[in-house]
Design a protein around this motif. Structure first.
Motif, PDB file in Angstrom:
ATOM      1  N   TRP A 206      48.213  67.161  29.181  1.00  0.00           N
ATOM      2  CA  TRP A 206      47.215  67.967  30.494  1.00  0.00           C
ATOM      3  C   TRP A 206      49.388  69.154  31.593  1.00  0.00           C
ATOM      4  O   TRP A 206      48.528  70.677  31.198  1.00  0.00           O
ATOM      5  CB  TRP A 206      46.993  67.729  32.154  1.00  0.00           C
ATOM      6  N   ARG A 207      49.742  69.046  31.364  1.00  0.00           N
ATOM      7  CA  ARG A 207      51.487  69.866  31.630  1.00  0.00           C
ATOM      8  C   ARG A 207      51.893  70.916  30.622  1.00  0.00           C
ATOM      9  O   ARG A 207      51.744  72.162  30.766  1.00  0.00           O
ATOM     10  CB  ARG A 207      52.487  69.143  32.421  1.00  0.00           C
ATOM     11  N   ALA A 208      51.498  70.110  29.499  1.00  0.00           N
ATOM     12  CA  ALA A 208      52.217  70.729  28.343  1.00  0.00           C
ATOM     13  C   ALA A 208      50.700  71.907  27.840  1.00  0.00           C
ATOM     14  O   ALA A 208      51.218  72.681  27.630  1.00  0.00           O
ATOM     15  CB  ALA A 208      51.999  69.180  27.100  1.00  0.00           C
ATOM     16  N   LEU A 209      49.462  71.404  27.681  1.00  0.00           N
ATOM     17  CA  LEU A 209      48.484  72.104  27.028  1.00  0.00           C
ATOM     18  C   LEU A 209      48.243  73.203  28.459  1.00  0.00           C
ATOM     19  O   LEU A 209      48.555  74.129  28.031  1.00  0.00           O
ATOM     20  CB  LEU A 209      46.895  71.141  27.355  1.00  0.00           C
ATOM     21  N   GLU A 210      48.189  72.930  29.529  1.00  0.00           N
ATOM     22  CA  GLU A 210      49.152  74.372  30.468  1.00  0.00           C
ATOM     23  C   GLU A 210      49.725  75.503  30.065  1.00  0.00           C
ATOM     24  O   GLU A 210      49.253  76.290  29.628  1.00  0.00           O
ATOM     25  CB  GLU A 210      48.695  73.746  31.875  1.00  0.00           C
ATOM     26  N   LEU A 211      50.873  74.799  29.946  1.00  0.00           N
ATOM     27  CA  LEU A 211      52.111  75.846  28.964  1.00  0.00           C
ATOM     28  C   LEU A 211      51.490  76.201  27.606  1.00  0.00           C
ATOM     29  O   LEU A 211      51.709  77.403  27.627  1.00  0.00           O
ATOM     30  CB  LEU A 211      53.163  74.771  29.025  1.00  0.00           C
ATOM     31  N   ALA A 212      50.775  75.595  26.516  1.00  0.00           N
ATOM     32  CA  ALA A 212      50.755  76.108  25.503  1.00  0.00           C
ATOM     33  C   ALA A 212      49.983  77.419  26.147  1.00  0.00           C
ATOM     34  O   ALA A 212      49.644  78.618  25.004  1.00  0.00           O
ATOM     35  CB  ALA A 212      49.502  74.611  24.531  1.00  0.00           C
ATOM     36  N   MET A 213      48.591  77.169  26.681  1.00  0.00           N
ATOM     37  CA  MET A 213      47.804  78.537  26.946  1.00  0.00           C
ATOM     38  C   MET A 213      48.707  79.525  27.914  1.00  0.00           C
ATOM     39  O   MET A 213      47.809  80.147  27.284  1.00  0.00           O
ATOM     40  CB  MET A 213      46.329  77.357  27.824  1.00  0.00           C
ATOM     41  N   LEU A 214      49.260  79.142  28.468  1.00  0.00           N
ATOM     42  CA  LEU A 214      50.337  80.014  29.368  1.00  0.00           C
ATOM     43  C   LEU A 214      50.634  80.801  28.231  1.00  0.00           C
ATOM     44  O   LEU A 214      50.984  82.279  28.180  1.00  0.00           O
ATOM     45  CB  LEU A 214      50.820  79.774  30.366  1.00  0.00           C
ATOM     46  N   CYS A 215      51.694  80.632  26.993  1.00  0.00           N
ATOM     47  CA  CYS A 215      52.386  80.954  25.980  1.00  0.00           C
ATOM     48  C   CYS A 215      51.604  81.731  25.440  1.00  0.00           C
ATOM     49  O   CYS A 215      51.809  82.792  25.372  1.00  0.00           O
ATOM     50  CB  CYS A 215      52.882  80.152  24.965  1.00  0.00           C
ATOM     51  N   ALA A 216      50.515  81.447  24.848  1.00  0.00           N
ATOM     52  CA  ALA A 216      49.078  82.312  24.446  1.00  0.00           C
ATOM     53  C   ALA A 216      48.529  82.818  24.769  1.00  0.00           C
ATOM     54  O   ALA A 216      47.131  82.970  24.535  1.00  0.00           O
ATOM     55  CB  ALA A 216      48.206  80.556  23.412  1.00  0.00           C
ATOM     56  N   ASN A 217      49.271  83.376  26.791  1.00  0.00           N
ATOM     57  CA  ASN A 217      48.077  84.726  27.056  1.00  0.00           C
ATOM     58  C   ASN A 217      47.528  85.328  25.644  1.00  0.00           C
ATOM     59  O   ASN A 217      48.705  86.033  25.677  1.00  0.00           O
ATOM     60  CB  ASN A 217      48.277  84.652  27.557  1.00  0.00           C
ATOM     61  N   PRO A 218      46.898  86.762  26.036  1.00  0.00           N
ATOM     62  CA  PRO A 218      46.409  87.916  25.340  1.00  0.00           C
ATOM     63  C   PRO A 218      46.868  88.502  26.041  1.00  0.00           C
ATOM     64  O   PRO A 218      47.892  89.587  25.072  1.00  0.00           O
ATOM     65  CB  PRO A 218      45.043  87.836  25.588  1.00  0.00           C
ATOM     66  N   SER A 219      48.122  88.767  27.045  1.00  0.00           N
ATOM     67  CA  SER A 219      48.479  89.432  27.404  1.00  0.00           C
ATOM     68  C   SER A 219      50.491  89.295  28.133  1.00  0.00           C
ATOM     69  O   SER A 219      50.149  87.655  28.428  1.00  0.00           O
ATOM     70  CB  SER A 219      47.875  89.976  29.107  1.00  0.00           C
ATOM     71  N   SER A 220      51.319  89.792  27.398  1.00  0.00           N
ATOM     72  CA  SER A 220      52.547  89.381  27.077  1.00  0.00           C
ATOM     73  C   SER A 220      52.904  88.935  29.131  1.00  0.00           C
ATOM     74  O   SER A 220      54.062  88.197  29.139  1.00  0.00           O
ATOM     75  CB  SER A 220      53.597  90.455  26.441  1.00  0.00           C
ATOM     76  N   GLU A 221      52.583  90.211  29.663  1.00  0.00           N
ATOM     77  CA  GLU A 221      53.413  89.947  30.904  1.00  0.00           C
ATOM     78  C   GLU A 221      53.570  88.677  32.071  1.00  0.00           C
ATOM     79  O   GLU A 221      53.582  88.263  32.685  1.00  0.00           O
ATOM     80  CB  GLU A 221      52.090  91.424  31.960  1.00  0.00           C
ATOM     81  N   LYS A 222      51.663  87.889  31.689  1.00  0.00           N
ATOM     82  CA  LYS A 222      51.259  86.238  31.907  1.00  0.00           C
ATOM     83  C   LYS A 222      51.829  84.981  31.589  1.00  0.00           C
ATOM     84  O   LYS A 222      52.270  84.511  31.425  1.00  0.00           O
ATOM     85  CB  LYS A 222      49.973  86.345  31.864  1.00  0.00           C
ATOM     86  N   ARG A 223      53.048  85.429  30.174  1.00  0.00           N
ATOM     87  CA  ARG A 223      53.993  84.293  29.428  1.00  0.00           C
ATOM     88  C   ARG A 223      54.514  84.172  30.149  1.00  0.00           C
ATOM     89  O   ARG A 223      55.123  85.268  30.164  1.00  0.00           O
ATOM     90  CB  ARG A 223      53.449  84.659  27.560  1.00  0.00           C
ATOM     91  N   PRO A 224      55.025  83.090  29.949  1.00  0.00           N
ATOM     92  CA  PRO A 224      56.244  82.586  30.422  1.00  0.00           C
ATOM     93  C   PRO A 224      57.735  83.396  29.768  1.00  0.00           C
ATOM     94  O   PRO A 224      57.461  83.354  28.607  1.00  0.00           O
ATOM     95  CB  PRO A 224      56.205  81.204  30.345  1.00  0.00           C
ATOM     96  N   ASN A 225      59.086  83.312  29.755  1.00  0.00           N
ATOM     97  CA  ASN A 225      59.862  83.342  28.699  1.00  0.00           C
ATOM     98  C   ASN A 225      60.467  81.953  28.171  1.00  0.00           C
ATOM     99  O   ASN A 225      60.149  81.083  28.710  1.00  0.00           O
ATOM    100  CB  ASN A 225      61.444  84.147  29.321  1.00  0.00           C
ATOM    101  N   MET A 226      60.951  82.613  26.577  1.00  0.00           N
ATOM    102  CA  MET A 226      61.889  80.490  26.578  1.00  0.00           C
ATOM    103  C   MET A 226      62.477  79.800  27.606  1.00  0.00           C
ATOM    104  O   MET A 226      62.586  79.006  26.931  1.00  0.00           O
ATOM    105  CB  MET A 226      61.886  81.786  25.223  1.00  0.00           C
TER     106      MET A 226
END
Length: 271
Positions: A206-226
């Motif tokens: 679940w943790r990895a899946l939530e991270l993947a969806m966060l990275c793939a957010n259409p808005s770049s402002e909502k994505r984490p950095n690497m």
């Protein structure tokens, strides 16, 4: 060679990181240029996810470690090298594996560097692979590190699900849309790669899946950095290893004698 190619080769020769495939040379013959990279004996990640040609199914912990390796390679490009670089073509065929299945990011043909002081983006002709391409970058032409983060999110979904990034036979053709659709059902078993046969802890999954969806957010402002992505993936792997260790300890502590001596009167009956 064209001056642009010379600049790119010189740039790549300065990039050194354990999770980046090393450029060892180049060959210029008339109008043809070939870049020569180090040999990676286990080929690319996509090959092993597909299970083709008898390749073994990658365990969940191995997949997490591969994701960590790829994330650290990207984190170096964004933060560790000068000038900073954006890869622009993060995908499973560009993640190569050595004999120990350590992962390295390859193919820097589309990479771009930031050579404009403190600017965090640069306008370029849109390039990349369909499905992995950041929709914000595609719409604006403004390239930034967050474009790689989006592509990494799609890669991570591919690692988790073993689904095609684009598949017209699915109800939702894009892997991000399909995963969001499946998440609404709340059942992670329908999202995880069936080849894993449930051999993973639901917490790390679940943790990895939530991270993947966060990275793939259409808005770049909502994505984490690497850097944040790499840290979170390491936490996922630590959690997975810890859960496996606890399960093994419980198995070793149980025995037939203990099971036989258990008082079953107080146990709930099967429904």
């Amino acid at each position: 060679m064209h001056s642009f190619i010379v600049v790119q080769v010189e740039l790549l020769l300065r990039v050194h990181h354990i999770n980046l495939v090393s450029l060892v040379g180049c060959c210029d013959e008339r109008d043809h240029l070939a870049l020569i990279y180090e040999y990676m004996s286990n080929g690319d990640l996509k090959h092993h996810l597909s299970g083709k040609q008898g390749s073994s199914v990658l365990k969940w912990s191995t997949r997490l470690q591969i994701a960590i390796d790829a994330a650290l390679g990207l984190e170096y490009l964004h933060n560790g090298c000068r000038p900073s670089m954006v890869h622009r073509d993060v995908k499973s065929t560009n993640i190569l594996l050595d004999e120990k299945f350590s992962a390295k990011l390859a193919d820097f043909g589309l990479s771009r560097s930031f050579q404009f002081g403190d600017e965090y983006h640069v306008s370029t002709d849109v390039a990349g692979t369909p499905g992995y391409l950041d929709p914000e970058y595609y719409r604006t032409g403004r390239l930034a590190e967050m474009s790689d983060v989006y592509s990494f999110g799609i890669l991570l979904l591919e690692i988790i699900t073993n689904q095609r990034v684009l598949d017209q036979t699915r109800e939702k053709s894009h892997i991000g849309e399909w995963t969001a659709f499946m998440l609404n059902r709340g059942d992670i078993t329908g999202i995880m790669d069936l080849n894993l046969h449930g051999d993973y802890s639901s917490h790390s999954a679940w943790r990895a899946l939530e991270l993947a969806m966060l990275c793939a957010n259409p808005s770049s402002e909502k994505r984490p950095n690497m850097s944040q992505v790499a840290f979170e993936l390491k936490e996922c792997l630590t959690s997975e290893i810890s859960m496996k260790s606890k399960d093994q300890d419980m198995d070793s502590q149980s025995s037939p004698e203990v099971s036989m001596s258990c008082d079953t009167k107080g146990l709930p009956s099967a429904r």
